[in-house]
Design a protein around this motif. Structure first.
Motif, mmCIF file in Angstrom:
data_model
loop_
_atom_site.group_PDB
_atom_site.id
_atom_site.type_symbol
_atom_site.label_atom_id
_atom_site.label_comp_id
_atom_site.label_asym_id
_atom_site.label_seq_id
_atom_site.Cartn_x
_atom_site.Cartn_y
_atom_site.Cartn_z
ATOM 1 N N TYR A 460 0.812 -1.219 0.000
ATOM 2 C CA TYR A 460 0.000 0.000 0.000
ATOM 3 C C TYR A 460 0.852 1.279 0.000
ATOM 4 N N GLN A 461 2.152 1.141 0.057
ATOM 5 C CA GLN A 461 3.005 2.321 0.084
ATOM 6 C C GLN A 461 3.402 2.783 -1.319
ATOM 7 N N ASP A 462 3.540 1.856 -2.232
ATOM 8 C CA ASP A 462 3.861 2.216 -3.614
ATOM 9 C C ASP A 462 2.976 1.339 -4.493
ATOM 10 N N ILE A 463 1.749 1.761 -4.654
ATOM 11 C CA ILE A 463 0.730 0.903 -5.259
ATOM 12 C C ILE A 463 0.940 0.778 -6.762
ATOM 13 N N LYS A 464 1.145 -0.451 -7.182
ATOM 14 C CA LYS A 464 1.289 -0.737 -8.613
ATOM 15 C C LYS A 464 0.123 -1.581 -9.112
ATOM 16 N N SER A 465 -0.517 -2.291 -8.199
ATOM 17 C CA SER A 465 -1.642 -3.155 -8.579
ATOM 18 C C SER A 465 -2.939 -2.358 -8.635
ATOM 19 N N ASN A 466 -3.859 -2.806 -9.480
ATOM 20 C CA ASN A 466 -5.173 -2.168 -9.573
ATOM 21 C C ASN A 466 -6.268 -2.997 -8.915
ATOM 22 N N ASN A 467 -5.871 -3.985 -8.163
ATOM 23 C CA ASN A 467 -6.900 -4.849 -7.562
ATOM 24 C C ASN A 467 -6.706 -5.022 -6.054
ATOM 25 N N LEU A 468 -6.275 -3.951 -5.383
ATOM 26 C CA LEU A 468 -6.144 -4.030 -3.926
ATOM 27 C C LEU A 468 -7.502 -4.029 -3.238
ATOM 28 N N GLY A 469 -8.517 -3.520 -3.928
ATOM 29 C CA GLY A 469 -9.843 -3.466 -3.330
ATOM 30 C C GLY A 469 -10.005 -2.257 -2.422
ATOM 31 N N ILE A 506 -17.925 -5.622 14.730
ATOM 32 C CA ILE A 506 -18.437 -4.239 14.714
ATOM 33 C C ILE A 506 -17.512 -3.346 13.897
ATOM 34 N N PHE A 507 -16.194 -3.562 14.033
ATOM 35 C CA PHE A 507 -15.253 -2.723 13.280
ATOM 36 C C PHE A 507 -15.376 -2.969 11.778
ATOM 37 N N SER A 508 -15.745 -4.179 11.381
ATOM 38 C CA SER A 508 -15.946 -4.432 9.945
ATOM 39 C C SER A 508 -17.099 -3.584 9.419
ATOM 40 N N LYS A 509 -18.124 -3.347 10.246
ATOM 41 C CA LYS A 509 -19.231 -2.462 9.859
ATOM 42 C C LYS A 509 -18.741 -1.023 9.712
ATOM 43 N N ILE A 510 -17.902 -0.602 10.660
ATOM 44 C CA ILE A 510 -17.348 0.759 10.619
ATOM 45 C C ILE A 510 -16.579 0.976 9.320
ATOM 46 N N VAL A 511 -15.785 -0.013 8.950
ATOM 47 C CA VAL A 511 -14.970 0.084 7.737
ATOM 48 C C VAL A 511 -15.865 0.090 6.500
ATOM 49 N N GLN A 512 -16.881 -0.771 6.496
ATOM 50 C CA GLN A 512 -17.782 -0.816 5.337
ATOM 51 C C GLN A 512 -18.533 0.502 5.164
ATOM 52 N N LYS A 513 -18.930 1.120 6.274
ATOM 53 C CA LYS A 513 -19.577 2.438 6.201
ATOM 54 C C LYS A 513 -18.630 3.465 5.574
ATOM 55 N N ALA A 514 -17.362 3.388 5.964
ATOM 56 C CA ALA A 514 -16.376 4.321 5.405
ATOM 57 C C ALA A 514 -16.259 4.136 3.901
ATOM 58 N N ASP A 515 -16.240 2.888 3.443
ATOM 59 C CA ASP A 515 -16.198 2.620 2.003
ATOM 60 C C ASP A 515 -17.422 3.204 1.304
ATOM 61 N N ASN A 516 -18.604 2.988 1.891
ATOM 62 C CA ASN A 516 -19.845 3.461 1.260
ATOM 63 C C ASN A 516 -19.896 4.980 1.194
ATOM 64 N N ILE A 517 -19.554 5.631 2.308
ATOM 65 C CA ILE A 517 -19.638 7.091 2.359
ATOM 66 C C ILE A 517 -18.609 7.749 1.437
ATOM 67 N N SER A 518 -17.408 7.168 1.387
ATOM 68 C CA SER A 518 -16.339 7.760 0.560
ATOM 69 C C SER A 518 -16.333 7.206 -0.867
ATOM 70 N N ASN A 519 -17.319 6.309 -1.169
ATOM 71 C CA ASN A 519 -17.411 5.694 -2.503
ATOM 72 C C ASN A 519 -16.109 5.015 -2.908
ATOM 73 N N THR A 520 -15.515 4.317 -1.964
ATOM 74 C CA THR A 520 -14.244 3.635 -2.223
ATOM 75 C C THR A 520 -14.495 2.224 -2.741
ATOM 76 N N THR A 521 -14.057 1.967 -3.956
ATOM 77 C CA THR A 521 -14.122 0.606 -4.493
ATOM 78 C C THR A 521 -12.733 0.004 -4.650
ATOM 79 N N ASN A 522 -11.740 0.890 -4.810
ATOM 80 C CA ASN A 522 -10.379 0.395 -5.003
ATOM 81 C C ASN A 522 -9.379 1.447 -4.538
ATOM 82 N N LEU A 523 -8.466 1.048 -3.656
ATOM 83 C CA LEU A 523 -7.410 1.955 -3.206
ATOM 84 C C LEU A 523 -6.324 2.024 -4.271
ATOM 85 N N THR A 524 -5.998 3.249 -4.693
ATOM 86 C CA THR A 524 -4.978 3.447 -5.723
ATOM 87 C C THR A 524 -3.959 4.468 -5.240
ATOM 88 N N GLU A 525 -2.876 4.594 -5.984
ATOM 89 C CA GLU A 525 -1.840 5.570 -5.633
ATOM 90 C C GLU A 525 -2.402 6.992 -5.670
#
Length: 927
Positions: A460-469, A506-525
């Motif tokens: 995650y520090q030097d992202i080269k892949s497009n499928n980190l999720g 419970i923390f998995s719910k917190i993380v999923q909410k963050a994905d939904n609110i920020s519209n995150t489907t894939n972490l990129t550089e």
């Protein structure tokens, strides 16, 4: 039925309005159960003509279970009973009448946290309304999150009162804008659920008449805690017959802060259009005589005038003893000595075998979040006494959560991240430093942990892949680390033993909410800094500020091995052998003058009670509720202080407190003190074929983590597409059912509208060719001969009671052929299926046929599997008895689930590769 005279009168009064005043421990639930039994057995009233509302989901499920148990060996089908909270019943009304709603199918109900993030994300629009600065004058210190909370408090009040605002003032325009944005985004908040159900029935008289013809008898529990819009809804459904039975105790009305009004129960007899019978249940079967007398002494120490129903509580003969059962356990000035004295008392009770388990003791406080109470909990744990305190705001201070947060920081932080920028002055900065220190300290002593973490960080520090999720994908990689294995592999049962595992869920719910609110489907550089900044400087920050509750079991309200630390509100409807009431420093709270002015302007019913007396009324009711939870022993506890202005106990308690003896005064004879065991709540669990039976068979280990500990499954493109097609098919089928001509252009518009709503909600986008292909399948269905069939019901929810559990299912479509019924189950995937999947489909249809046969007088002859992709149909005939092996399978699987048998793991490589826990247990299966 062995009922006392008043209970019998309540049971046998069926026609017309009835008010049952039910004091603490007076057998209220038993009376409600027997009343329903009497209606069904003696008065031949159909179960589907009865609607029963309870205050909590726990109460609804307990009531359902007790009714089923009463009819255990009799041939009555109770599946049609309308039992639930008013909110769940209102959601059912909305769902059944979605065409008349401002919402569309697939709407989202915002919980408390969702609602706060929702308004926080839209706050700019409210700041643009004229009058914003004046409204928040003298409140410049509030940050955006707090501003949102202030607005929501007023919006919720308006919704609960059923108020329509049409003026031009800031608050009026803000509320209307809020509702507009909600409906535009196909959302509904908790306080507006009843408002929308009421509006649907009120504005559509034919639908209201249809509902009145269906529901002929209404029972409302805990009526003292209902609000204005709920009363309006109840009276609307009750119609002219007004066969409305309301049950409650005005002395226990403690939810004014959520919009409840005591006026509803005090004025009910005068507000119904017919003569109302009033029955009082005044025999307390729960508490010892001394406790009942103390509660009476407390409530009578305030002058009530006409703002209370008079009642004279007594105890049955077997409890009619003058033994001391109310004492105090306090010390002067020293908090340390207070903690020590409480711990010594609990240890003495356990060692002397006066109690078998610490769960026979409950501590009740006004709040369990303040420093003094949290400190007491830590001290008791230090002395070896377990403490169950899920609402003490300790979630973010748990070891496993701090370690998780620290690892997220270690992986995602970059030098340009806002967390590292001292200019932002984050008030959560110190917390993040502690979390990072925990991780860095662990890396110095655990080299394997260090290597795992550095390998993960490198990705995650030097992202080269497009499928980190997304962030959720990262979360599942984090908890696959060896340091969390002992938590995930924990085989013990029990809430306290599995607290860390529940917290990770419970923390998995917190993380999923963050994905939904920020519209995150894939972490990129390109986006990782922006997403990390949102996650750390907003999402986690505000959740920590707001507070996250830990897991509470609807059945196991007092876990073994621990005393319970509960708020008084939390204890509502519960009872404990020993109750220790603290917070004796409290005094009646005075509402701020500016808020009172706004309430006078907007809330029409708050002048029912004299304004200057409301704070006293609410205070006395709150502590009456607390004191009356005790069965065998009631203890008042505090650190007594007589110096300065803040005296403890405070003035309201002083008189009753001084009348009771100290626990070691000799008045309490320990040798004759009998402490009962803590009651267990009998609740039947519900299981479905696809959600439980098949999921368990596929992988018991994954089922445990997903279903028991609520780890969130990542949303897939396949599931998203399937839901999109199903929702549109449902809308089309409902149109056909309601004899509405299909307009292909409208079908297309609805399809793309529902896609946009889902895309915003789930953060998933479909490629244009896939989206167009889905629409093509929908249009083909609309043009097929299939839609000419005789549609009987769409998305029919059914359930049947079986022994210790309930089987539930939702039927896509029911059609009629030659006065016989068939079930249609739509599939959006390919029809090229293996034998195992086909067998599952056949079993599902046959089980649904069985459920339908128990809920219908017409013969059920089978079903069809309809593959939308190519309109292929597979016919599945059904005869009575075809379900026997399926039901036996259910019996075996549900018994394993109830026993906690989840050790087995899937050995299917293809399915394991799709599992969110593959990094954790994949190697175990594939060796």
């Amino acid at each position: 039925m062995n009922l006392n005279i008043s209970q019998k009168e309540a049971v046998e009064t069926i026609e017309g309005p009835l008010l049952i005043i039910a004091g603490p421990g007076s057998g209220k639930t038993r009376t409600l159960v027997e009343r329903m039994v009497y209606m069904i057995k003696e008065k031949n009233i159909k179960p589907e003509e009865i609607m029963v509302s309870t205050f909590t989901e726990r109460a609804a499920r307990e009531l359902s279970t007790r009714i089923v148990n009463r009819f255990k060996n009799e041939n009555f089908h109770l599946e049609g009973l309308y039992i639930g909270t008013l909110h769940s019943i209102c959601l059912k009304i909305i769902d059944e009448n979605i065409f008349y709603s401002k919402l569309k199918k697939g709407y989202k109900v915002l919980d408390n946290i969702d609602q706060k993030f929702f308004i926080f994300s839209k706050l700019r629009k409210f700041k643009e309304i004229k009058g914003f600065k004046e409204f928040f004058k003298d409140k410049e210190y509030l940050n955006n999150w707090k501003i949102g909370e202030v607005l929501l408090k007023w919006f919720n009040k308006f919704s609960e009162e059923g108020i329509e605002l049409k003026g031009e003032k800031f608050l009026e325009k803000s509320y209307n804008l809020y509702k507009e944005i909600l409906f535009n985004e196909n959302c509904l908040d908790f306080s507006m659920i009843q408002n929308e159900a009421y509006r649907i029935l009120k504005e559509n008289p034919s639908k209201n008449m249809e509902f009145q013809n269906k529901i002929k008898y209404i029972m409302i529990d805990e009526y003292q805690d209902t609000n204005t819009i709920q009363e309006k809804l109840i009276f609307l459904i009750g119609g002219k017959k007004q066969n409305i039975c309301v049950v409650g105790d005005d002395d226990q009305g403690i939810y004014r802060f959520r919009g409840a009004t005591i006026r509803n129960i005090l004025q009910f007899p005068g507000r119904v259009n017919q003569n109302c019978k009033v029955v009082k249940l005044e025999v307390n079967y729960r508490s010892e005589k001394d406790i009942v007398n103390f509660c009476k002494e407390w409530i009578d120490s305030l002058y009530w005038d006409e703002y209370r129903h008079s009642k004279e509580l007594v105890v049955p003969n077997e409890k009619n003893s003058n033994r001391t059962r109310v004492v105090k356990l306090s010390v002067e000035e020293s908090e340390n000595k207070w903690q020590e004295r409480i711990a010594n008392f609990l240890i003495f009770m356990k060692n002397s075998k006066k109690i078998e388990d610490y769960n026979q003791v409950a501590f009740l406080f006004r709040s369990v979040k303040n420093r003094k109470i949290v400190s007491l909990a830590h001290y008791l744990e230090y002395r070896g006494i377990g403490v169950y305190s899920p609402r003490s705001n300790l979630f973010f201070s748990r070891d496993e959560i701090m370690q998780i947060v620290g690892i997220f920081l270690y992986i995602l932080l970059r030098k340009d991240s806002k967390v590292n920028n001292t200019e932002y002055k984050l008030d959560i900065q110190d917390y993040y430093k502690k979390c990072l220190n925990i991780v860095e300290k662990k890396m110095k002593t655990d080299l394997f942990f260090k290597k795992e973490l550095e390998d993960l960080r490198n990705d995650y520090q030097d992202i080269k892949s497009n499928n980190l999720g997304n962030i959720l994908n990262l979360y599942y990689r984090i908890i696959s680390m060896n340091v969390f294995r002992y938590i995930l592999e924990n085989e013990k049962n029990g809430i306290l033993e599995n607290r860390a595992l529940y917290n990770l869920g419970i923390f998995s719910k917190i993380v999923q909410k963050a994905d939904n609110i920020s519209n995150t489907t894939n972490l990129t550089e390109e986006n990782i800094i922006k997403i990390g900044d949102y996650f750390f400087t907003m999402h986690l920050k505000y959740l920590k500020q707001n507070g996250i509750d830990e897991y509470e079991d609807i059945k196991d309200f007092a876990p073994k091995g621990a005393v319970s630390f509960l708020t008084i509100h939390q204890s509502k409807g519960l009872e404990f052998p020993i109750v220790i009431v603290g917070s004796l420093e409290s005094t009646p709270e005075v509402e701020r003058e500016d808020e009172r002015d706004l309430e006078r302007e907007y809330l029409p019913y708050n002048d029912f009670e004299p304004e200057y007396r409301i704070k006293d009324f609410d205070f006395w009711r709150l502590y009456y509720t607390a004191f009356s939870r005790a069965k065998n022993l009631l203890i008042l506890t505090c650190v007594e202080t007589s110096k300065g202005k803040k005296q403890v106990p405070s003035l309201p308690f002083k008189r009753v407190y001084e009348l009771i003896p100290d626990i070691l005064s000799g008045d309490l004879n320990f040798s004759e003190l009998d402490i009962e065991k803590t009651n267990t709540i009998d609740i039947k669990e519900s299981y479905s074929f696809t959600g439980d039976l098949l999921k368990y068979k596929e992988c018991p280990y994954r089922y445990r983590l997903n279903k028991i500990f609520d780890f969130q499954r990542g949303k897939t493109m396949e599931n998203f597409y399937g839901t999109l097609i199903h929702e549109n098919l449902e809308n089309i089928n409902k149109n056909i059912l309601n004899k509405i001509d299909l307009d292909i252009e409208k079908v297309k518009d609805d399809y793309f509208y529902s896609y946009e709503i889902m895309r915003k909600k789930d953060g998933i986008s479909l490629k244009k060719e896939i989206l167009d292909y889905g629409l093509e399948q929908i249009i083909k269905y609309c043009n097929s001969d299939f839609i000419k069939k005789d549609f009987i019901s769409v998305e029919k929810e059914l359930f049947v009671f079986r022994g210790k559990y309930t089987i539930e299912g939702k039927l896509d479509l029911i059609i009629e052929e030659d006065e016989k019924l068939k079930i249609i189950d739509f599939k959006t995937g390919t029809d090229s299926i293996d034998d195992e999947k086909l067998e599952n489909y056949i079993s599902q249809i046959k089980l649904y046929c069985y459920l339908l046969s128990l809920n219908s007088e017409k013969k059920v002859i089978g079903g069809e599997i309809y593959f939308i992709k190519n309109q292929k149909l597979i016919q599945i005939p059904y005869e009575n008895g075809d379900e026997e092996n399926i039901l036996l399978d259910f019996d075996i699987i549900t018994e394993k689930i109830e026993k906690g048998d989840f050790l087995e793991k899937s050995t299917n490589k293809e399915k394991c590769l799709k599992c969110e826990f593959k990094k954790h247990c994949f190697g175990i299966n594939m060796i």
